[in-house]
Design an enzyme around this catalytic site. Structure first.
Site, PDB file in Angstrom:
ATOM      1  N   PRO B  17       0.829  -1.209   0.000  1.00  0.00           N
ATOM      2  CG  PRO B  17       0.142  -0.868   2.222  1.00  0.00           C
ATOM      3  CD  PRO B  17       0.953  -1.804   1.343  1.00  0.00           C
ATOM      4  CB  CYS B  18      -0.093   4.849  -0.241  1.00  0.00           C
ATOM      5  SG  CYS B  18      -0.726   5.064  -1.848  1.00  0.00           S
ATOM      6  N   PRO B  19       2.696   4.510   1.332  1.00  0.00           N
ATOM      7  CG  PRO B  19       4.284   5.861   2.412  1.00  0.00           C
ATOM      8  CD  PRO B  19       3.228   4.797   2.665  1.00  0.00           C
ATOM      9  CB  CYS B  44      -0.765   1.090  -4.587  1.00  0.00           C
ATOM     10  SG  CYS B  44      -0.962   2.753  -3.968  1.00  0.00           S
TER      11      CYS B  44
END
Lengths: 400, 80
Positions: B17-19, B44
């Site tokens: 997932p981010c970041p 993502c």
């Protein structure tokens, strides 16, 4: 059609969101906000498992009554989920993505709890205490924003620790062939899901039209909010966090421009007689903003961020949502002990009253433009600091 | 699919997932030499607002951005 499938530039999506959120305020007399409603969901869940919530004053404060389909915030949020889902389907972005490790699961829930608690302590999240709070001329939103910035700075220090790093290694490839993405063809699945979403939207429209004339419009706004968030991949967390992780400012600038747009429209609605939404500017906002900032960075997304990503099938962000609701409930339980000390003794400061109409407007625009300049200066400074001087540049510097 | 250029590295960030996709990609540039090409995979979608932007900001060349499904592909030539 091609532009509908591709992601939209945040510099387009966010100013539209800014304008729409201001008109939403004009229509509903409340601002675009989500965490208050998630707190009500949490209260309903507590009631469901037999916990009596009637003595928690926070729930009275946020007008906890009726069902999700009766509340403006409730139907707006359902619209947001559906709008984001439709956008994700059109973009072919829907896929169940499972967390890669227990660390990520812990991050999602733990970060979500911090963010949920902090947001509710401050009476708003990235919306009511930032994106739609600043255009309401509420001083608390400015304080919240400053401490969120600080919180994200420390949050970034945490996620940069080796413990949180992806275990992925850079692989030597040396080939002229692109990797097979194993995407599969989702065309028919997406079409079926789009039809189902369409049926749900039309059904809700009629249910709401029978309740009150306003509610179908609220649904439409919610749909637009969710659609734009997904299409623009609008991540408020990124706007703060990625200043520190990458010196990236595209999201930050777009959000400031969005507020420049919504502030003037909101001003005219307030001027025409709709009361501004002003919250307490006390230590609760300082603590809330800071905790929220740390939480959103650990979780990887804030409230609006997890909403659209959950609809894309990212399980990580569904867990962030669960964490947010848990965090909000923890705040509900502790509010009666905290509020008399760090909330209630402090004033609700409306900049339009304390600085006068034009003073408040000038302050808000001045501070927003100053923020924009600061972000641009910071970006230059970041790349100057991080650029590796070349041999030529070094030679030049040494006067050779 | 064949490319006109040689792809030196693959960075498969699916599931992150981010970041982290953006952060790992920036880190990867440090391990590469001038003119080398990297292929980055990420599911993502928010990476569309980060990976190409970060690459250009650092003076690298974005050769390909593919976003026709849940997994996005970025091919970047590193300039140092």
């Amino acid at each position: 059609m091609a532009s509908l499938k591709k992601a939209w530039n945040p510099m387009l999506a966010i100013p539209i969101l800014g304008a729409l959120s201001a008109f939403y305020f004009g229509l509903t007399q409340t601002f675009w906000a989500v965490t208050g409603e998630f707190t009500r969901w949490g209260a309903s869940l507590m009631n469901l498992v037999g916990i009596d919530t009637s003595h928690y004053s926070y729930l009275k404060l946020i007008h906890y009554q009726g069902t999700v389909l009766d509340r403006v915030d409730g139907i707006m949020i359902i619209g947001m989920f559906l709008g984001a889902f439709v956008a994700a389907l059109i973009s072919n972005n829907v896929k169940l993505r499972w967390p890669t490790s227990k660390i990520r699961i812990g991050q999602a829930i733990g970060g979500g709890i911090l963010a949920g608690f902090g947001a509710r302590l401050a009476m708003g999240c990235n919306l009511a205490a930032f994106f739609t709070g600043i255009p309401q001329f509420s001083l608390h939103a400015w304080i919240f924003t400053i401490f969120t910035v600080i919180g994200t700075y420390f949050g970034t220090k945490i996620i940069k620790m080796p413990f949180f790093r992806p275990r992925v290694k850079l692989q030597r490839k040396n080939s002229h062939t692109l990797a097979d993405l194993h995407q599969g063809d989702h065309t028919s699945r997406n079409r079926v899901l789009l039809i189902l979403a369409g049926v749900a939207i039309v059904g809700l429209f009629f249910v709401e039209a029978n309740k009150a004339a306003l509610l179908p419009w609220v649904l439409v706004f919610g749909l637009a909010f969710g659609f734009l968030l997904e299409k623009g991949q609008v991540c408020f967390t990124s706007a703060f966090r990625d200043l520190w992780t990458a010196g990236r400012t595209n999201m930050t600038k777009a959000i400031i421009v969005g507020m420049l747009v919504s502030t003037i429209i909101t001003y005219f609605f307030i001027h025409s007689g709709i009361p501004a939404k002003i919250m307490w500017a006390g230590p609760n906002v300082v603590i809330g903003g800071f905790v929220f900032g740390i939480g959103i960075v650990i979780a990887g997304g804030c409230e609006t961020g997890w909403m659209y990503r959950a609809m894309e099938g990212q399980v990580h962000y569904m867990l962030v949502g669960v964490g947010n609701i848990i965090g909000a409930m923890l705040l509900v339980i502790s509010w009666d002990a905290l509020a008399p000390k760090i909330v209630m003794p402090f004033p609700k400061v409306n900049l339009l009253t304390s600085l006068g109409n034009y003073g408040g407007l000038a302050f808000t625009y001045g501070a927003l433009l100053l923020s924009l300049l600061l972000v641009m200066w910071y970006e230059r400074h970041f790349f100057k600091k991080n650029s590796q001087p070349t041999k030529e540049a070094l030679a030049h510097e040494n006067g050779l | 699919m064949k490319t006109a250029y040689n792809i030196d590295y693959l960075l498969d960030l699916k599931g992150e997932p981010c970041p982290f996709p953006a952060m790992s990609t920036i880190d990867a540039y440090d391990d590469m030499s001038d003119g080398e090409v990297i292929e980055v995979l990420s599911d993502c979608p928010q990476s569309i607002n980060s990976i190409p932007v970060d690459a250009k900001k650092r003076g690298h060349e974005v050769l390909l951005v593919q976003q026709d499904g849940p997994t996005f592909r970025y091919v970047i030539r590193v300039h140092k």
